[in-house]
Write a protein that holds these residues in place. Structure first.
Motif, PDB file in Angstrom:
ATOM      1  N   GLN A  51      16.296-123.780  25.744  1.00 32.74           N
ATOM      2  CA  GLN A  51      16.288-122.608  24.863  1.00 32.74           C
ATOM      3  C   GLN A  51      14.874-122.305  24.383  1.00 32.74           C
ATOM      4  O   GLN A  51      14.469-121.148  24.329  1.00 32.74           O
ATOM      5  CB  GLN A  51      17.244-122.817  23.681  1.00 32.74           C
ATOM      6  N   ASP A  52      14.104-123.368  24.058  1.00 30.22           N
ATOM      7  CA  ASP A  52      12.698-123.166  23.666  1.00 30.22           C
ATOM      8  C   ASP A  52      11.899-122.570  24.818  1.00 30.22           C
ATOM      9  O   ASP A  52      11.069-121.673  24.618  1.00 30.22           O
ATOM     10  CB  ASP A  52      12.058-124.498  23.252  1.00 30.22           C
ATOM     11  N   TYR A  75      13.066-120.771  27.384  1.00 30.68           N
ATOM     12  CA  TYR A  75      13.479-119.381  27.584  1.00 30.68           C
ATOM     13  C   TYR A  75      12.799-118.477  26.550  1.00 30.68           C
ATOM     14  O   TYR A  75      12.345-117.383  26.880  1.00 30.68           O
ATOM     15  CB  TYR A  75      14.992-119.228  27.465  1.00 30.68           C
ATOM     16  N   GLN A  76      12.719-118.950  25.306  1.00 37.51           N
ATOM     17  CA  GLN A  76      12.083-118.141  24.264  1.00 37.51           C
ATOM     18  C   GLN A  76      10.601-117.936  24.570  1.00 37.51           C
ATOM     19  O   GLN A  76      10.085-116.829  24.439  1.00 37.51           O
ATOM     20  CB  GLN A  76      12.258-118.804  22.905  1.00 37.51           C
ATOM     21  N   HIS A 117      16.303-115.597  29.673  1.00 31.58           N
ATOM     22  CA  HIS A 117      17.564-115.995  29.046  1.00 31.58           C
ATOM     23  C   HIS A 117      18.382-116.957  29.898  1.00 31.58           C
ATOM     24  O   HIS A 117      19.445-117.396  29.467  1.00 31.58           O
ATOM     25  CB  HIS A 117      18.410-114.756  28.750  1.00 31.58           C
ATOM     26  N   CYS A 118      17.888-117.257  31.102  1.00 28.53           N
ATOM     27  CA  CYS A 118      18.659-118.117  32.001  1.00 28.53           C
ATOM     28  C   CYS A 118      17.731-118.702  33.068  1.00 28.53           C
ATOM     29  O   CYS A 118      16.561-118.321  33.157  1.00 28.53           O
ATOM     30  CB  CYS A 118      19.781-117.324  32.677  1.00 28.53           C
ATOM     31  N   GLU A 140       8.668-130.284  28.536  1.00 26.68           N
ATOM     32  CA  GLU A 140       9.180-128.974  28.946  1.00 26.68           C
ATOM     33  C   GLU A 140       8.873-128.707  30.408  1.00 26.68           C
ATOM     34  O   GLU A 140       9.719-128.162  31.129  1.00 26.68           O
ATOM     35  CB  GLU A 140       8.599-127.876  28.050  1.00 26.68           C
ATOM     36  N   SER A 193      21.977-129.670  33.142  1.00 23.87           N
ATOM     37  CA  SER A 193      21.404-130.343  31.976  1.00 23.87           C
ATOM     38  C   SER A 193      21.761-131.820  31.969  1.00 23.87           C
ATOM     39  O   SER A 193      20.942-132.656  31.594  1.00 23.87           O
ATOM     40  CB  SER A 193      21.895-129.679  30.689  1.00 23.87           C
ATOM     41  N   GLU A 195      19.271-129.040  26.869  1.00 24.25           N
ATOM     42  CA  GLU A 195      19.701-127.676  26.567  1.00 24.25           C
ATOM     43  C   GLU A 195      18.868-127.054  25.448  1.00 24.25           C
ATOM     44  O   GLU A 195      18.501-125.876  25.517  1.00 24.25           O
ATOM     45  CB  GLU A 195      21.189-127.673  26.214  1.00 24.25           C
ATOM     46  N   ASN A 196      18.536-127.853  24.419  1.00 26.59           N
ATOM     47  CA  ASN A 196      17.685-127.349  23.331  1.00 26.59           C
ATOM     48  C   ASN A 196      16.288-127.016  23.839  1.00 26.59           C
ATOM     49  O   ASN A 196      15.713-125.979  23.477  1.00 26.59           O
ATOM     50  CB  ASN A 196      17.608-128.365  22.187  1.00 26.59           C
TER      51      ASN A 196
END
Length: 98
Positions: free
Chosen positions: A53-54, A56-57, A62-63, A21, A34, A49-50
């Motif tokens: 998302q992790d 961002y969470q 969100h971006c 990450e 990506s 991309e996956n």
């Protein structure tokens, strides 16, 4: 810069992210897509991309722009994952010595 010494590029950033990450964060902060990130890391762009998302969470963003702001606020925007440094890389400390 702006009267301040730069942050160290190789501090220990904590355990918020995995090593992979952090690599993806590094490339996202340098505006790689990506697909470009996937090519450099030898993984698919969908995996990137996956992972994004992790990330961002974990950061409540969100971006990439939000991620960049998060990293700047937490002083991790200058972090270079050790896996991305070549053996001949040199990092200067605040005094200019290696």
């Amino acid at each position: 810069m702006n009267g301040e010494a730069p942050s160290s590029a190789t501090f220990e950033p904590g355990e918020r992210f995995t090593q992979r990450e952090w690599e993806i964060v590094f490339f996202a902060l340098h505006n790689l897509t990506s697909k470009e990130t996937g090519r450099r890391l030898g993984i698919s762009h969908r995996t990137v991309e996956n992972k994004l998302q992790d990330i961002y969470q974990k950061t409540g963003t969100h971006c990439n722009r939000g991620l960049a702001m998060y990293c700047r606020e937490n002083r991790t925007d200058c972090y270079i994952p050790p896996s991305l440094l070549s053996p001949s890389s040199h990092v200067l400390n605040n005094y200019g010595a290696q």
